[in-house]
Motif scaffolding. Structure first.
Motif, PDB file in Angstrom:
ATOM      1  N   ASP A 166       0.821  -1.201   0.000  1.00  0.00           N
ATOM      2  CA  ASP A 166       0.000   0.000   0.000  1.00  0.00           C
ATOM      3  C   ASP A 166       0.860   1.258   0.000  1.00  0.00           C
ATOM      4  OD1 ASP A 166      -2.654  -1.323   2.116  1.00  0.00           O
ATOM      5  OD2 ASP A 166      -2.267  -1.496  -0.034  1.00  0.00           O
ATOM      6  N   ASN A 182       1.964   1.674  -3.483  1.00  0.00           N
ATOM      7  CA  ASN A 182       0.826   2.137  -4.284  1.00  0.00           C
ATOM      8  C   ASN A 182       0.555   3.609  -4.040  1.00  0.00           C
ATOM      9  OD1 ASN A 182       0.373  -0.284  -5.514  1.00  0.00           O
ATOM     10  ND2 ASN A 182      -1.297  -0.908  -4.173  1.00  0.00           N
ATOM     11  N   SER A 183       0.640   4.022  -2.777  1.00  0.00           N
ATOM     12  CA  SER A 183       0.381   5.418  -2.442  1.00  0.00           C
ATOM     13  C   SER A 183       1.351   6.339  -3.164  1.00  0.00           C
ATOM     14  CB  SER A 183       0.493   5.618  -0.917  1.00  0.00           C
ATOM     15  OG  SER A 183       0.272   6.966  -0.565  1.00  0.00           O
ATOM     16  N   VAL A 211       0.426   6.379  -6.938  1.00  0.00           N
ATOM     17  CA  VAL A 211      -0.799   7.122  -7.231  1.00  0.00           C
ATOM     18  C   VAL A 211      -0.568   8.620  -7.084  1.00  0.00           C
ATOM     19  CG1 VAL A 211      -3.179   7.521  -6.495  1.00  0.00           C
ATOM     20  CG2 VAL A 211      -2.298   5.203  -6.632  1.00  0.00           C
ATOM     21  N   THR A 262       5.955  -1.597  -8.235  1.00  0.00           N
ATOM     22  CA  THR A 262       4.499  -1.540  -8.190  1.00  0.00           C
ATOM     23  C   THR A 262       3.939  -1.625  -9.602  1.00  0.00           C
ATOM     24  OG1 THR A 262       4.661  -0.106  -6.281  1.00  0.00           O
ATOM     25  CG2 THR A 262       2.535  -0.228  -7.357  1.00  0.00           C
ATOM     26  N   CYS A 267       0.821  -1.389 -12.439  1.00  0.00           N
ATOM     27  CA  CYS A 267      -0.406  -0.658 -12.758  1.00  0.00           C
ATOM     28  C   CYS A 267      -0.596  -0.735 -14.268  1.00  0.00           C
ATOM     29  CB  CYS A 267      -0.311   0.790 -12.294  1.00  0.00           C
ATOM     30  SG  CYS A 267      -1.777   1.777 -12.630  1.00  0.00           S
ATOM     31  N   ARG A 301      -7.219  -1.343  -8.860  1.00  0.00           N
ATOM     32  CA  ARG A 301      -6.326  -2.112  -8.000  1.00  0.00           C
ATOM     33  C   ARG A 301      -5.104  -2.586  -8.776  1.00  0.00           C
ATOM     34  NH1 ARG A 301      -8.727  -3.305  -3.139  1.00  0.00           N
ATOM     35  NH2 ARG A 301     -10.854  -2.459  -3.035  1.00  0.00           N
ATOM     36  N   ASP A 302      -4.056  -2.882  -8.011  1.00  0.00           N
ATOM     37  CA  ASP A 302      -2.838  -3.362  -8.649  1.00  0.00           C
ATOM     38  C   ASP A 302      -2.968  -4.855  -8.930  1.00  0.00           C
ATOM     39  OD1 ASP A 302      -2.456  -4.699  -6.280  1.00  0.00           O
ATOM     40  OD2 ASP A 302      -0.860  -3.379  -5.561  1.00  0.00           O
ATOM     41  N   LEU A 341      -5.576   1.396  -5.421  1.00  0.00           N
ATOM     42  CA  LEU A 341      -4.709   2.487  -5.881  1.00  0.00           C
ATOM     43  C   LEU A 341      -5.264   3.793  -5.312  1.00  0.00           C
ATOM     44  CD1 LEU A 341      -4.076   1.368  -9.574  1.00  0.00           C
ATOM     45  CD2 LEU A 341      -2.629   1.034  -7.562  1.00  0.00           C
ATOM     46  N   GLY A 384      -7.365   8.987  -5.580  1.00  0.00           N
ATOM     47  CA  GLY A 384      -6.943   7.759  -6.216  1.00  0.00           C
ATOM     48  C   GLY A 384      -7.587   7.560  -7.567  1.00  0.00           C
TER      49      GLY A 384
END
Length: 417
Positions: free
Chosen positions: A165, A168-169, A172, A199, A201, A246-247, A253, A263
């Protein structure tokens, strides 16, 4: 035991109508759990079908072991608690989209539906309650053990997701703020669909950037200061979960930007979404996400200023969003329609407040007077003085629009330096 030979027939009958049985379970889940109702039925169908087959397999194993040990021998051998490879991973992935308690409730709801249908099949074959009791005990033990394993699996996945996460943060935030380099063909670290920190995406997918905030209270005061970034983010994930992008491993995300949740969405949320004020941009590829996030931010600010709750695009908010997007024009109108009051000090502030109340109450004089706790004649006099000092005619639609824009600009953007 006659029931042990009847069980395979009942199990075979349920396998024969597995599609209809799956439909019945999905209908029950969507009817009782709002989080499941927000998901497309086809998205959960494979998991529901797998769960039904697992339960029927337990019953079939019970019947096989009963035939081998009809006089009370070991019927389970521990094998009825086995689960297909990857099943717990599937459930843990679903728990990233939905609250864990809803996943467990869904398991109970589905078991009730299947058990009822199994009982009907057994009754049609003249099975007795005494014959059904040991099967029910076996299924209950299996369901309890499986539920415990699901809880443990979800908790393990949640701990594992903490690091994911955070990555992801960062990804994003970079995408939304226009700081990402993943689309740069000259970046030697750029891998198709993967950031420099690993990550993933989907590069080609269109996503809707969003920005969300907790709504103000009914009194018009801001949400409590205790609502931290973490709480806002948790609320957004909870309410927007079914629509969050989502990843590759199911991580949402999402991130925070200046205290707001932000997001990427796969689609616009259905319904009003009363627990949040959400601004959304248009579906965009990576290169355009920052532009659309700016539009989402403008929609959010306009909706918050208007006291709205729900999900909005900039276009849906019309002139309200234009006030946010074009501050230069608003500043000019403030200078034209409100600055002449500044040199009057407190008296000028009182006249501006009178005009604001008049517009806020839909130009209903008596309602505006009540909101200011003054007599209508007092308000009428203040509006007349407002017109004289600012050169405004409040019955002229053009002048009225400029005063409204100037007041909205000052409220949203704050006073000029």
């Amino acid at each position: 035991m006659e029931g042990s030979t009847t069980v395979p027939e009942a199990v075979a009958a349920l396998h024969a109508r597995i599609g209809a049985l799956t439909d019945e379970v999905i209908a029950a889940l969507r009817g009782q759990l709002p989080s499941y109702a927000a998901l497309p039925p086809e998205g959960i169908r494979p998991r529901v079908t797998m769960a039904i087959r697992n339960g029927l397999a337990v019953v079939q194993r019970w019947a096989d072991e009963e035939q081998r040990s009809p006089r009370g021998g070991v019927r389970d051998g521990g094998r009825s608690h086995d689960l297909p490879a990857g099943y717990l991973d599937e459930v843990a992935t679903l728990a990233r989209v939905l609250p864990v308690e809803d996943v467990l409730s869904a398991y109970r709801i589905g078991s009730d539906v299947v058990w009822r249908c199994f009982g009907e099949e057994m009754a049609a074959r003249h099975a007795t309650a005494e014959e059904l009791l040991p099967i029910a005990e076996t299924l209950r033990a299996w369901a309890n053990a499986t539920t415990l394993r699901i809880v443990r699996s979800c908790h393990t996945a949640a701990r594992r997701d903490i690091t994911t996460d955070r990555r992801n943060s960062a990804l994003v935030r970079a995408l939304l703020l226009g700081e990402a380099r993943w689309d740069d063909p000259d970046d030697p670290d750029a891998v198709d669909g993967q950031g420099t920190d690993g990550t993933t995406c989907d590069r080609s997918a269109l996503r809707l950037p969003f920005r969300a905030r907790l709504p103000v209270s009914g009194s018009g005061s801001p949400a409590p200061a205790a609502a931290s970034e973490h709480e806002v983010l948790a609320r957004a994930v909870d309410l927007l979960g079914p629509w969050l992008a989502r990843d590759a491993v199911g991580g949402p995300l999402v991130t925070t930007v200046d205290g707001d949740a932000a997001g990427l969405l796969t689609a616009r949320p259905d319904g009003l979404c009363r627990g949040l004020v959400v601004g959304v941009g248009a579906p965009a590829a990576r290169a355009a996400l920052a532009t659309e996030f700016t539009r989402a931010t403008q929609a959010l600010r306009a909706a918050v200023d208007s006291g709205f709750v729900g999900t909005f695009t900039r276009e849906e908010l019309g002139l309200r969003a234009t006030v946010v997007a074009m501050p230069a024009i608003g500043a000019q109108l403030v200078g034209l329609r409100l600055e002449p009051l500044a040199e009057r000090g407190e008296d000028g502030a009182q006249l501006e407040e009178a005009a604001a109340a008049y517009l806020r109450q839909g130009m209903r004089l008596e309602a505006a007077a009540r909101s200011l706790y003054v007599h209508p004649n007092t308000l009428r006099n203040r509006l007349r003085r407002f017109e004289e000092l600012t050169g405004t005619h409040l019955r002229d639609p053009a002048d009225l629009a400029e005063v409204w824009w100037a007041l909205a600009h000052r409220r949203i953007h704050g006073p000029a330096d």
